[in-house]
Design an enzyme around this catalytic site. Sequence first.
Site, PDB file in Angstrom:
ATOM      1  N   GLY A   1      47.974  22.979  34.417  1.00  0.00           N
ATOM      2  CA  GLY A   1      48.782  22.874  33.217  1.00  0.00           C
ATOM      3  C   GLY A   1      50.087  22.364  33.697  1.00  0.00           C
TER       4      GLY A   1
ATOM      5  N   ASP B   1      55.708  24.224  29.700  1.00  0.00           N
ATOM      6  CA  ASP B   1      56.414  22.950  29.664  1.00  0.00           C
ATOM      7  C   ASP B   1      55.721  21.873  30.663  1.00  0.00           C
ATOM      8  OD1 ASP B   1      57.220  24.102  31.892  1.00  0.00           O
ATOM      9  OD2 ASP B   1      59.526  24.024  31.303  1.00  0.00           O
TER      10      ASP B   1
ATOM     11  N   ASP C   1      41.168  31.577  40.368  1.00  0.00           N
ATOM     12  CA  ASP C   1      41.610  30.095  40.258  1.00  0.00           C
ATOM     13  C   ASP C   1      42.426  29.683  41.093  1.00  0.00           C
ATOM     14  OD1 ASP C   1      42.926  32.172  38.363  1.00  0.00           O
ATOM     15  OD2 ASP C   1      44.675  30.463  38.422  1.00  0.00           O
ATOM     16  N   ASN C   2      42.974  31.034  41.986  1.00  0.00           N
ATOM     17  CA  ASN C   2      43.878  30.545  43.239  1.00  0.00           C
ATOM     18  C   ASN C   2      43.324  30.846  44.483  1.00  0.00           C
ATOM     19  OD1 ASN C   2      46.193  30.218  41.438  1.00  0.00           O
ATOM     20  ND2 ASN C   2      46.865  31.947  41.531  1.00  0.00           N
TER      21      ASN C   2
HETATM   22  P1  AMP Z   1      49.282  29.835  38.539  1.00  0.00           P
HETATM   23  O1  AMP Z   1      49.665  31.322  38.433  1.00  0.00           O
HETATM   24  O2  AMP Z   1      50.493  28.973  39.276  1.00  0.00           O
HETATM   25  O3  AMP Z   1      48.380  29.720  39.441  1.00  0.00           O
HETATM   26  O4  AMP Z   1      49.246  29.215  37.137  1.00  0.00           O
HETATM   27  C1  AMP Z   1      48.055  29.757  36.087  1.00  0.00           C
HETATM   28  C2  AMP Z   1      47.976  28.733  35.177  1.00  0.00           C
HETATM   29  O5  AMP Z   1      49.086  28.456  34.265  1.00  0.00           O
HETATM   30  C3  AMP Z   1      47.566  27.178  35.642  1.00  0.00           C
HETATM   31  O6  AMP Z   1      46.472  26.711  34.975  1.00  0.00           O
HETATM   32  C4  AMP Z   1      48.945  26.677  35.686  1.00  0.00           C
HETATM   33  O7  AMP Z   1      48.425  25.079  35.527  1.00  0.00           O
HETATM   34  C5  AMP Z   1      49.642  27.227  34.193  1.00  0.00           C
HETATM   35  N1  AMP Z   1      50.837  27.207  34.421  1.00  0.00           N
HETATM   36  C6  AMP Z   1      51.766  27.884  35.212  1.00  0.00           C
HETATM   37  N2  AMP Z   1      53.145  27.302  35.031  1.00  0.00           N
HETATM   38  C7  AMP Z   1      53.024  26.490  33.907  1.00  0.00           C
HETATM   39  C8  AMP Z   1      54.154  25.599  33.246  1.00  0.00           C
HETATM   40  N3  AMP Z   1      55.139  25.737  33.326  1.00  0.00           N
HETATM   41  N4  AMP Z   1      53.496  24.658  32.154  1.00  0.00           N
HETATM   42  C9  AMP Z   1      52.101  24.426  32.006  1.00  0.00           C
HETATM   43  N5  AMP Z   1      51.256  25.293  32.461  1.00  0.00           N
HETATM   44  C10 AMP Z   1      51.751  26.186  33.492  1.00  0.00           C
HETATM   45 MG    MG Z   2      47.364  28.554  40.269  1.00  0.00          MG
END
Ligand code: AMP
Ligand code: MG
Length: 464
Positions: free
Chosen positions: A98, A131, A258-259
Amino acid sequence: MTPSSRQNRPDAGWNFENSYARLPEAFHVRLNPVPVRTPKLVVFNGALAQFLGLNPDALKGDEGAAVFSGNRIPEGAEPLAQAYAGHQFGYFTMLGDGRAIVLGEQVTPKGERFDIQYKGSGKTPFSRQGDGRAALGPMLREYIISEALHALGIPTTRSLAVVTTGEQVFRETALQGAILTRAAASHIRVGTFEYAAAMVKANGIRTLADYTIHRHFPDLAVDGNPYLALLGAVMERQASLVARWLLVGFIHGVMNTDNMALCGETIDYGPCAFMDAYDPDTVFSSIDHNGRYAYGRQPQIAQWNLARFAETLLPIIHEDPQEVLNQEADDSALVEDLLDCMHRHGADFTNTFRDLASGSLPEASVFRALDFKQWFERWQARLKRQPDSWEASRRLMHTHNPAVIPRNHRVEEALEAAVERADFKVMEKLLGSLSQPYQDPPEQAGYHLPPPPSAQPYRTFCGT
Ligand code: AMP
Ligand code: MG
């Protein structure tokens, strides 16, 4: 571009291949990063650049700012956002990059392949309500912690550069926007397989499994049951990774499927942090209300995630993978009792192990407690039964128990200087001490010291 301007620019050394882009369309969306207003390169990892076969001199200045902001796409790159799903805090969700773009795969002079990924590079079709952007503090934080893990010898994605974008991002307040460039063996996750299982079905799973084997476990291609062997190999790497985290007191903080990268690298540094005083229930993440991802639960969670991975492989394995998943734990009572003792006394995790390597009862005040002394005697007796010399044991301890970790208060201090005052010296100095974590640092620098007592528990935040 005119031929002369091309000549004026020294060759940056990009050598892209784009094998992931050749996977079926369902696995990715091709798109470029969203350009930013006034990019400025604020941190650059020259040593990593060289390792990747890049030319640091060509990337330090404006060229680096243009490239690492996504404003200029290097030749040969085929940028894309990856599609994936994942179990977040136990619940299945469709996700995808994202706010990240994989530029392509940089093939190094030694022939190794690394995804080059921007994080914070703008909206994608997977952005949902987000965003697509990132703030400077968290990107610098990922830089510091991932480079610290690398120096500790723990498999991890690495950080190549941070640029500020000249744009604001809005969280609770307005913050400076930034983009992190990271290098990873790949970004294939348990969640990528979950996505394939949900969206692309058996053929997709087989395609992805074959790709993963080819990229990370080429020896398994000739195995009689390559997909079962893949499960075993991924399991081994995860077990080894989580064991290394436990050894240094690292808490990933958001071990959603996913991580979890199949290559066995630590990925996605959000709310992660290192523990000071030992407590297996330690949680820093502000969103982990039930302690699902607490320090001591990480092995169980890894196993839970691997079970989700195994489920996706079922249609192509034809055997019960449960056998592979159940491992015998050989925890020794001596280890458990030491940890209990440390927990009772709130002993500093890092320094306790480091102190024990001194050989005599360490000076630190916790060791004056009766239970510690008794444990120490038992340990000494056990060491006498060890076939190896004390010197060998001591060396082993010194090479596995770091003297320096990125302590939370030190990381915060570095981030504050960089974000509030554009002073990157504090961070540079910290990175310097973190680059040799198994050597005792100069006493006066104090990087080995636990934080002063504080009324506030340390809190970390996700996805900011
Ligand atoms: P994360 O917790 O960083 O692994 O993110 C989990 C999901 O949320 C992933 O699909 C990221 O791409 C999405 N994501 C996190 N922050 C944002 C952001 N500011 N804008 C768009 N997608 C986000
Ligand atoms: Mg992630």
